[in-house]
Design an enzyme around this catalytic site. Sequence first.
Site, short mmCIF file in Angstrom:
data_model
loop_
_atom_site.label_atom_id
_atom_site.label_comp_id
_atom_site.label_asym_id
_atom_site.label_seq_id
_atom_site.Cartn_x
_atom_site.Cartn_y
_atom_site.Cartn_z
N ASN A 44 -4.32 6.43 -1.37
CA ASN A 44 -3.58 6.80 -0.16
C ASN A 44 -2.87 8.14 -0.30
O ASN A 44 -2.67 8.85 0.68
CB ASN A 44 -2.58 5.70 0.21
CG ASN A 44 -3.26 4.54 0.92
OD1 ASN A 44 -4.39 4.66 1.38
ND2 ASN A 44 -2.57 3.42 1.02
N GLU B 212 -6.23 -1.06 -7.00
CA GLU B 212 -5.33 -0.23 -7.79
C GLU B 212 -4.32 -1.14 -8.49
O GLU B 212 -3.64 -1.94 -7.84
CB GLU B 212 -4.58 0.76 -6.90
CG GLU B 212 -5.49 1.81 -6.26
CD GLU B 212 -4.75 2.73 -5.31
OE1 GLU B 212 -5.07 3.92 -5.27
OE2 GLU B 212 -3.85 2.24 -4.58
N SER C 276 0.82 -1.22 0.00
CA SER C 276 0.00 0.00 0.00
C SER C 276 0.85 1.26 0.00
O SER C 276 0.36 2.33 -0.35
CB SER C 276 -0.92 0.01 1.23
OG SER C 276 -0.15 -0.01 2.42
N HIS D 258 -3.06 -3.41 -5.49
CA HIS D 258 -3.35 -2.93 -4.14
C HIS D 258 -4.83 -3.06 -3.85
O HIS D 258 -5.66 -2.25 -4.30
CB HIS D 258 -2.90 -1.47 -3.99
CG HIS D 258 -3.20 -0.91 -2.64
ND1 HIS D 258 -3.55 0.41 -2.43
CD2 HIS D 258 -3.22 -1.49 -1.40
CE1 HIS D 258 -3.78 0.61 -1.15
NE2 HIS D 258 -3.58 -0.53 -0.51
#
Length: 284
Positions: free
Chosen positions: A192, A154, A121, A142
């Site tokens: 993120n 992702e 991540s 991800h």
Amino acid sequence: MAREIRRVGVVGLGAMGAGIAQLCIEAGFETVGREVSAELGERSRDRIAHFLTRKVEKGQLEQDARDAAVARLALTTELADFADCDLVIEAIVEELAPKQALFEELERVCPEDAVLATNTSALSVTEIASATSTPERIVGMHFFNPAPLMPLVEIIRAELSSDEAFETAYAFGEKLGKHPIRCYDTPGFVVNRVLIPLLNDCIRVLDEARVTVDDLDAGMKHGAGWPMGPCELVDLVGIDVHVHASEALYEKTREPRMAPPPRLVAMRNAGLLGRKSGRGFYTY
């Protein structure tokens, strides 16, 4: 062009890895799950079987389909058992050195045309791939926690990822019933990179605006349309997980908003980790 995937390997059957393995077997893929001990592997399979039984009880899955899915999961403690996998997804500890060592080993045991994916991540997929001599077949996939429920995955293109590996991972994400998005290997990828500094800002507001946890969460839910307040969300993710990801992003970007707020670091150090420890911003 994407290649056909028939057999999948998942390395690490913790919360994320078990969720990914569950997705694979539900989607009809023969799946090999590797844990460091047989006991841990059995425990993870029992947890997956329990979640699928819950789906049967809720009318979301037929009993026969549940039994067939569980039967598609094979357990191993040996990486050599990935020798006939078309795709292997890594979901081990979020540290660079162990991931690099693992991908070096996967490169040796997996077929030459197998796609190797990391569920990192916050780490650089390019750095993970740099430990191998075939970085073109390494990509990021991800998933978000909990993987069986969160619709997004992702798909990350590292600097040397081939078009075939990238598109194979994307197509596989679709076959799992997810909504994949294509990203490049930049710090935090997409979600993120946006979410971590935003949550950090929210936590800083607790002290700077002298607002309560309840009111901050209510403000973002009812004023900004968030389905969950920021404190609720950090508790769900795990305060230690959030701090670790924040530190990794700050190390890469040196943007002050990426650094974890002192309040979160103190909570992490005190063992107040959120839902998984029973206490965080809220008591569970």
